[in-house]
Design a protein around this motif. Structure first.
Motif, mmCIF file in Angstrom:
data_model
loop_
_atom_site.group_PDB
_atom_site.id
_atom_site.type_symbol
_atom_site.label_atom_id
_atom_site.label_comp_id
_atom_site.label_asym_id
_atom_site.label_seq_id
_atom_site.Cartn_x
_atom_site.Cartn_y
_atom_site.Cartn_z
ATOM 1 N N GLU A 85 3.226 -31.990 -55.864
ATOM 2 C CA GLU A 85 2.310 -31.243 -56.722
ATOM 3 C C GLU A 85 2.211 -29.791 -56.269
ATOM 4 N N THR A 86 2.076 -29.592 -54.971
ATOM 5 C CA THR A 86 1.974 -28.238 -54.432
ATOM 6 C C THR A 86 3.254 -27.457 -54.681
ATOM 7 N N MET A 87 4.398 -28.080 -54.490
ATOM 8 C CA MET A 87 5.667 -27.405 -54.747
ATOM 9 C C MET A 87 5.812 -27.026 -56.218
ATOM 10 N N GLY A 88 5.245 -27.840 -57.112
ATOM 11 C CA GLY A 88 5.364 -27.605 -58.537
ATOM 12 C C GLY A 88 4.587 -26.409 -59.041
ATOM 13 N N ARG A 89 3.822 -25.778 -58.184
ATOM 14 C CA ARG A 89 3.068 -24.596 -58.576
ATOM 15 C C ARG A 89 3.954 -23.378 -58.797
ATOM 16 N N THR A 90 5.166 -23.410 -58.275
ATOM 17 C CA THR A 90 6.066 -22.268 -58.389
ATOM 18 C C THR A 90 7.481 -22.754 -58.648
ATOM 19 N N ARG A 91 8.236 -21.967 -59.370
ATOM 20 C CA ARG A 91 9.602 -22.343 -59.744
ATOM 21 C C ARG A 91 10.462 -22.656 -58.530
ATOM 22 N N PHE A 92 10.256 -21.937 -57.442
ATOM 23 C CA PHE A 92 11.148 -22.056 -56.295
ATOM 24 C C PHE A 92 10.600 -22.984 -55.208
ATOM 25 N N GLY A 93 9.413 -23.549 -55.431
ATOM 26 C CA GLY A 93 8.763 -24.317 -54.379
ATOM 27 C C GLY A 93 9.565 -25.509 -53.906
ATOM 28 N N SER A 94 10.044 -26.318 -54.848
ATOM 29 C CA SER A 94 10.786 -27.521 -54.459
ATOM 30 C C SER A 94 12.092 -27.165 -53.760
#
Length: 404
Positions: A85-94
């Motif tokens: 969920e936290t990674m999904g906050r930004t395009r490059f997070g994952s």
């Protein structure tokens, strides 16, 4: 079900958030501009690889693989959910944590079903973040939401297989780092059991006969530098050892792959919607119209309240589905996986649309991430199975099991 995160997860969550706050968010706009305005939009910004190396050095790497301690953290789906969920906050997070689709699904396929040779050649480089991959299933000429329709042929010829067909919207295949495709096609098209006709096979993207025809656009955007390719396979020859698990096992592998892949998308969408809500609130507090902040308007307050409710509902259903996957397995959790795959993308589209409306024209612009978030959310209403297929199958199963 216990909704409290464990100490291990809370620690990882703090570390992931701190990494994003310190390293990614400050250069997020810079990365977008480097892609959109650089001399070659299909080149990976060097900042991305630098962030990956830093995340890897800090041990924030391969967080997504349940049941495989040797490859990652061995987190359960429930433990991974708040991190995704936290990674999904930004395009490059994952990507910076090596948790991007379609690599996550492909790595899980290889970890679960691959031979030792396949793991050595392809899984290890993927786990190390040295290469990227794509999953070649969807075809332009058939309704690929029903995988039994797929027409691409995989024919045995001595010690090789020869592949002929056309695929499209193959996410990540335009990425210059993409080195391997997992392709789904038919090895036994005349088998009376339609679910035993398909196989999955590894195809190096530089194999003779593999032609990237064009990047497909989504809402007019080609999603460089990863892209969604249309690919033509003309007499593509690969060793027979590239088949995964064996002939006729493709549908079985696909079902094992899609459960985790679907819920990972939902986890990320909850994060994207949460960020949109926070942007909505910030805009409502700071933007003045007709002599007072937007947050004083009743309709704006209602949008904020409804959005918070809808996000929390989707978050809790995501966690419940993840918990059932961990306890009973992906097949037994297919009802909840279908429910959240129906709910989360529509929820995210609705919440992000509200945020765009409150931002006015700016909500459609490149100055905010809302248009990008909306495009991703709307895409997931089709990716890994359109809403209608999940509703059809869920309704069928419920009618069968709940009938008196």
């Amino acid at each position: 079900m216990n909704f409290e995160y464990s100490d291990k997860v809370n620690d990882l969550l703090k570390r992931v958030n701190r990494f994003l706050d310190d390293n990614l968010y400050p250069i997020e706009q810079e990365l977008i501009e480097a892609i959109e305005n650089g001399p070659d939009r299909w080149t990976i910004p060097p900042q991305i690889e630098a962030l990956k190396a830093k995340a890897k050095s800090e041990g924030l790497w391969n967080l997504f693989l349940p049941e495989f301690d040797e490859y990652g953290f061995g987190l359960t789906n429930l433990e991974y959910a708040p991190l995704a969920e936290t990674m999904g906050r930004t395009r490059f997070g994952s990507e910076v944590f090596n948790c991007s689709a379609p690599d996550t699904g492909n790595m899980e396929v290889l970890a679960r079903y691959g031979s030792e040779e396949q793991k050595e050649r392809w899984l290890k480089p993927l786990l190390n973040g040295e290469i990227r991959s794509a999953f070649a299933m969807t075809e332009p000429d058939v309704a690929s939401c029903d995988a039994t329709n797929i027409e691409t042929l995989i024919q045995r010829d001595g010690d090789d297989y020869v592949i002929n067909g056309r695929k499209w919207y193959i996410s990540g295949a335009c990425d210059p780092r993409c080195k391997i495709l997992i392709l789904m096609g038919k090895t036994d098209p005349d088998n009376p059991n339609r679910h035993l006709q398909q196989s999955q096979i590894l195809v190096p993207i530089d194999t003779d006969g593999v032609k990237i025809v064009r990047p497909m656009k989504v809402f007019g955007n080609d999603d460089a530098p990863e892209g969604h390719a249309e690919i033509l396979f003309e007499n593509v020859r690969v060793p027979a050892s590239n088949i995964i698990l064996g002939e006729g096992r493709g549908f079985e592998i696909a079902q094992g792959r899609l459960g985790p892949g679907r819920i990972h998308h939902c986890m990320r969408l909850v994060g994207g919607a949460q960020r949109a809500l926070e942007m909505m609130c910030d805009r409502a507090e700071k933007r003045v119209a007709f002599g007072r902040p937007l947050s004083k308007q009743g309709s704006v307050r209602e949008d904020i309240a409804k959005s918070a409710c809808e996000i929390e509902q989707a978050r809790l259903l995501t966690l419940k589905a993840a918990d059932k996957m961990d306890r009973l397995g992906n097949k037994q959790a297919q009802d909840l996986i279908a429910m959240i795959k129906i709910i989360a993308p529509t929820m995210a589209c609705t919440v992000i649309d509200r945020a765009m409306q409150i931002h006015g024209a700016g909500g459609l612009s490149q100055d905010f991430r809302l248009a990008e978030l909306y495009t991703y959310a709307r895409t997931i209403r089709l990716a890994d199975g359109p809403d209608q297929v999940h509703m059809m199958q869920l309704g069928r199963n419920l009618a069968r099991h709940l009938a008196q």
